[in-house]
Motif scaffolding. Structure first.
Motif, PDB file in Angstrom:
ATOM      1  N   LEU A 250       0.864  -1.179   0.000  1.00  0.00           N
ATOM      2  CA  LEU A 250       0.000   0.000   0.000  1.00  0.00           C
ATOM      3  C   LEU A 250       0.902   1.231   0.000  1.00  0.00           C
ATOM      4  CD1 LEU A 250      -2.710   1.449   0.252  1.00  0.00           C
ATOM      5  CD2 LEU A 250      -2.651   1.000   2.717  1.00  0.00           C
ATOM      6  N   LEU A 251       1.011   1.883  -1.156  1.00  0.00           N
ATOM      7  CA  LEU A 251       2.033   2.903  -1.360  1.00  0.00           C
ATOM      8  C   LEU A 251       1.420   4.285  -1.542  1.00  0.00           C
ATOM      9  CD1 LEU A 251       4.312   0.907  -3.851  1.00  0.00           C
ATOM     10  CD2 LEU A 251       4.286   0.855  -1.345  1.00  0.00           C
ATOM     11  N   ASP A 252       1.895   5.218  -0.762  1.00  0.00           N
ATOM     12  CA  ASP A 252       1.495   6.622  -0.840  1.00  0.00           C
ATOM     13  C   ASP A 252       2.178   7.255  -2.045  1.00  0.00           C
ATOM     14  OD1 ASP A 252       1.011   9.322  -0.452  1.00  0.00           O
ATOM     15  OD2 ASP A 252       1.679   9.355   1.639  1.00  0.00           O
ATOM     16  N   VAL A 253       1.391   7.725  -3.023  1.00  0.00           N
ATOM     17  CA  VAL A 253       1.971   8.414  -4.183  1.00  0.00           C
ATOM     18  C   VAL A 253       1.421   9.835  -4.275  1.00  0.00           C
ATOM     19  CG1 VAL A 253       2.424   6.309  -5.502  1.00  0.00           C
ATOM     20  CG2 VAL A 253       0.205   7.427  -5.728  1.00  0.00           C
ATOM     21  N   SER A 254       1.057  10.413  -3.132  1.00  0.00           N
ATOM     22  CA  SER A 254       0.557  11.781  -3.109  1.00  0.00           C
ATOM     23  C   SER A 254       1.688  12.763  -3.397  1.00  0.00           C
ATOM     24  CB  SER A 254      -0.073  12.078  -1.747  1.00  0.00           C
ATOM     25  OG  SER A 254       0.887  11.932  -0.718  1.00  0.00           O
ATOM     26  N   GLY A 255       1.315  14.019  -3.584  1.00  0.00           N
ATOM     27  CA  GLY A 255       2.304  15.032  -3.948  1.00  0.00           C
ATOM     28  C   GLY A 255       3.417  15.189  -2.946  1.00  0.00           C
ATOM     29  N   GLU A 258       7.027  13.294  -3.415  1.00  0.00           N
ATOM     30  CA  GLU A 258       7.791  13.513  -4.641  1.00  0.00           C
ATOM     31  C   GLU A 258       9.304  13.542  -4.439  1.00  0.00           C
ATOM     32  OE1 GLU A 258       7.610  16.590  -8.468  1.00  0.00           O
ATOM     33  OE2 GLU A 258       6.718  17.149  -6.551  1.00  0.00           O
ATOM     34  N   SER A 259       9.784  13.965  -3.280  1.00  0.00           N
ATOM     35  CA  SER A 259      11.219  14.203  -3.097  1.00  0.00           C
ATOM     36  C   SER A 259      12.018  12.895  -3.141  1.00  0.00           C
ATOM     37  CB  SER A 259      11.476  14.937  -1.782  1.00  0.00           C
ATOM     38  OG  SER A 259      11.080  14.151  -0.690  1.00  0.00           O
ATOM     39  N   PRO A 260      13.338  12.974  -3.417  1.00  0.00           N
ATOM     40  CA  PRO A 260      14.164  11.771  -3.611  1.00  0.00           C
ATOM     41  C   PRO A 260      14.185  10.806  -2.434  1.00  0.00           C
ATOM     42  CG  PRO A 260      15.330  13.724  -4.366  1.00  0.00           C
ATOM     43  CD  PRO A 260      14.095  14.218  -3.678  1.00  0.00           C
ATOM     44  N   LEU A 380       5.853   1.604   7.181  1.00  0.00           N
ATOM     45  CA  LEU A 380       7.197   2.118   6.920  1.00  0.00           C
ATOM     46  C   LEU A 380       7.114   3.612   6.632  1.00  0.00           C
ATOM     47  CD1 LEU A 380       8.454  -0.735   4.543  1.00  0.00           C
ATOM     48  CD2 LEU A 380       8.786  -0.540   7.017  1.00  0.00           C
ATOM     49  N   GLY A 381       7.848   4.403   7.398  1.00  0.00           N
ATOM     50  CA  GLY A 381       7.891   5.842   7.194  1.00  0.00           C
ATOM     51  C   GLY A 381       9.059   6.235   6.326  1.00  0.00           C
ATOM     52  N   PHE A 382       8.852   7.238   5.469  1.00  0.00           N
ATOM     53  CA  PHE A 382       9.895   7.723   4.572  1.00  0.00           C
ATOM     54  C   PHE A 382       9.928   9.242   4.600  1.00  0.00           C
ATOM     55  CE2 PHE A 382       9.132   3.514   2.984  1.00  0.00           C
ATOM     56  CZ  PHE A 382      10.308   3.100   2.389  1.00  0.00           C
ATOM     57  N   GLY A 383      11.129   9.798   4.373  1.00  0.00           N
ATOM     58  CA  GLY A 383      11.268  11.225   4.143  1.00  0.00           C
ATOM     59  C   GLY A 383      11.287  12.067   5.393  1.00  0.00           C
ATOM     60  N   SER A 384      11.299  13.387   5.200  1.00  0.00           N
ATOM     61  CA  SER A 384      11.386  14.318   6.321  1.00  0.00           C
ATOM     62  C   SER A 384      10.448  15.488   6.090  1.00  0.00           C
ATOM     63  CB  SER A 384      12.829  14.829   6.477  1.00  0.00           C
ATOM     64  OG  SER A 384      13.247  15.502   5.301  1.00  0.00           O
ATOM     65  N   GLY A 385      10.169  16.206   7.180  1.00  0.00           N
ATOM     66  CA  GLY A 385       9.349  17.402   7.102  1.00  0.00           C
ATOM     67  C   GLY A 385       7.864  17.145   7.202  1.00  0.00           C
TER      68      GLY A 385
END
Length: 613
Positions: A250-255, A258-260, A380-385
């Protein structure tokens, strides 16, 4: 002479051919245009899942095979570089800032981030080219943690809590430190930091799926107190003997993805998992943005190209219908349910649910209902901010699953390859601890961490009460700081008056010499009735403690320093480093060495903060 020259040339050719057919290590240092080193840069062999990240000094080392052509270097806010693998074994790299307008970017510690993730003024550190941002100035959200205090044994003889195998806090804290910031206090969950590391506990034997170990010695940050270490070791299961898996990605592809360090990293991480699948395993893919949708029907694990192609086609855009995505994922998992198998949803997101079923309470009810049908959850959490740590942990806990934070490709490898069984396969559910302290030996005690895992004492025997799950090969560690009954009256004197209507007789004989009793309840993954273990612990201080004891104590002490805990006593970075270095052990994967480097970086950050003041 000409003949000698030809012979030498032929010999060199043979040597070159020999080396060309062997794997070798490429290493170097990664910097930005100003010459500042860049830790946390992802380095991957092109078109493979083999990768590493640069250490706090910007140094990296990666093994390449004869057929490999290029290395790919990527970092948030920097242009990705694909560089041909050199003939020699050294490759130093300079990354360039991406071509975003200056108004869109600020430098944070050792790298850059989009300004949208930050909201406060920044200030320059004297004598450097770096700009430091306030760490908690973004939309990330963490539940408030109020540290456990000391409990009077006569008033509170029992301590009850659920195990916690989540490890997200450590990698999230590491991300902050690698970016040159101290983490927000509530991002520091001491038990998750301790449990990020594996410990050398004895393998289980007999009827129970895990072993229980205890150790008691002097508390490193307060020599007047004891420190008790409890360790669980889950049974290891060979990958070939694991039950078949019915997985829904189940993958979040919201705006916001977008970041790397978000969707691109998600694709690479899940590609690693796909490469681990067997023919009997199945995968479906559901995505959500403005709406939820199925992009891949449940597909056998041996059709790897089909699954990988579906992953590669994903792009980010739109708002976040996370709740609708969960409903669809559960529907597909139910349609492809494998009786006796591992039925699981793996959710990857930055946590930004804002459309549809989005409140934490609504999601709790949804996953609580579905877990009864045998479908578990990994988050699973990804990214920052944008991390919504509180919501993501709740979904995992209520869904009989686990929660991890992936900040780089190396962490993805840890979660999906090194800890494959523990991440995906549950060996026991609703695992609960209850400790009974002996007032003859103990005046008061404090559970280190586990603040959001505390249970009522009566919950221990209630099989309807949800608790933590344990995966194959997982270790779980808990620490208690104990004030002995012989302590001076003014040392942590409990603020509880004697009971008026209840009195307790002091136990005597052999039982009276026990420090405490550890009780543990758990259920089989598909069971409804719990089993009980009971282990007495003697009042026996060990002078020569194990690496397990000392390293877990080092991590706990570090966590208390980051939290600026009132219970930190004599804790210091020097003490943490000594404990950790002495207990590093073999450290095959290098995680303990990395911890030591993080402690050094925090020490440097604190010195910089003092200079600014």
């Amino acid at each position: 002479m000409k003949r000698i020259f030809l012979i030498l040339m032929m010999a060199l050719s043979f040597v070159a051919m020999a080396f060309s057919n062997e794997s070798r290590e490429i290493s170097g240092t990664i910097t930005d245009e100003s010459g500042a080193v860049l830790p946390g840069v992802t380095v991957v062999v092109e078109n493979t899942s083999r990768g590493t990240v640069s250490d706090p000094n910007g140094f990296y080392k990666i093994t390449v095979n004869p057929g490999d052509k290029r290395l790919v270097f990527s970092f948030v806010g920097m242009d990705t570089q694909k560089i041909k693998i050199p003939l020699d074994n050294t490759l130093n790299v300079v990354l360039q800032s991406s071509e975003l307008g200056l108004e869109e970017v600020v430098v944070v510690g050792y790298g850059v981030q989009k300004k949208a993730n930050l909201c406060s003024a920044v200030s320059r550190v004297r004598g450097t080219n770096h700009i430091w941002a306030v760490a908690d100035c973004n939309t990330e959200n963490y539940s408030t943690i109020r540290e456990n205090g000391f409990k009077d044994v006569k008033a509170n003889p029992l301590s009850t809590f659920s195990i916690d195998v989540d490890r997200a806090a450590y990698s999230n804290v590491r991300r902050y430190i690698n970016q040159g910031n101290l983490p927000p206090v509530d991002a520091v969950k001491v038990e998750e930091m301790i449990n990020y590391f594996d410990y050398d506990y004895p393998a289980p034997g007999g009827e129970h799926p895990f072993s229980v170990s205890t150790e008691v010695s002097t508390c490193p940050w307060n020599p007047k107190h004891y420190l008790m270490h409890i360790g669980l070791q889950g049974k290891h299961i060979d990958k070939t003997n694991l039950p078949a898996s019915n997985l829904v990605f189940l993958l979040d592809v919201s705006g916001s993805m977008e970041s790397p360090d978000k969707l691109p990293l998600v694709k690479r991480a899940f590609s690693m998992l796909v490469n681990e699948l067997r023919p009997e395993d199945r995968v479906a893919i559901v995505v959500y943005a403005g709406a939820a949708g199925k992009v891949l029907d449940s597909t056998p694990g041996n059709k790897k190209k089909t699954i990988l192609d579906a992953l590669e086609r994903l792009n980010a855009g739109g708002s976040t219908a996370g709740g609708e995505g969960l409903k669809l994922a559960y529907k597909i998992a139910g349609e492809n349910f494998i009786k006796g198998g591992n039925n699981r949803i793996i959710l990857a997101t930055d946590g930004d649910f804002n459309v549809g079923v989005s409140s934490t309470s609504e999601m709790e009810r949804l996953v609580e209902k579905e877990r009864e049908n045998g479908v578990f959850m990994t988050v699973l959490g990804f990214g920052s901010g944008n991390i919504k740590d509180d919501k993501m942990e709740t979904i995992a806990d209520k869904g009989n699953g686990n929660y991890a934070y992936i900040d780089n490709i190396q962490e993805a490898r840890k979660v999906f390859i090194t800890e494959f069984g523990g991440t995906l396969f549950t060996i026991a559910k609703d695992v609960k601890f209850q400790l009974e302290f002996n007032p003859k030996q103990v005046r008061s005690y404090r559970l280190v961490g586990y603040e959001n895992r505390l249970l009522n004492d009566e919950d221990f025997n209630d099989d309807k009460k949800d608790a933590g799950e344990m995966g194959a090969g997982h270790t779980v560690t808990a620490l208690y700081e104990i004030v002995p009954a012989t302590s001076a009256d003014n040392d942590r004197k409990p603020l509880v008056d004697p009971l008026k209507y209840q009195t307790s007789k002091t136990v005597s004989g052999q039982v009276g010499e026990e420090l405490l009793t550890v009780k543990l309840r758990y259920k089989a993954p598909e069971g409804g009735k719990s089993k009980l273990l009971e282990i007495p612990v003697a009042t026996n201080l060990q002078e020569n403690t194990s690496d397990n004891f000392r390293f877990s104590a080092a991590v706990a002490e570090f966590g208390m320093l980051l939290r600026r805990s009132e219970f930190a006593g004599n804790a210091s970075t020097e003490s943490v480093l000594k404990l950790a270095r002495d207990a590093k052990g073999e450290d095959e994967e290098g995680y303990r060495s990395e911890f030591i480097q993080l402690v050094k970086m925090v020490d440097d950050l604190q010195l910089l903060a003092e200079e600014k003041e």
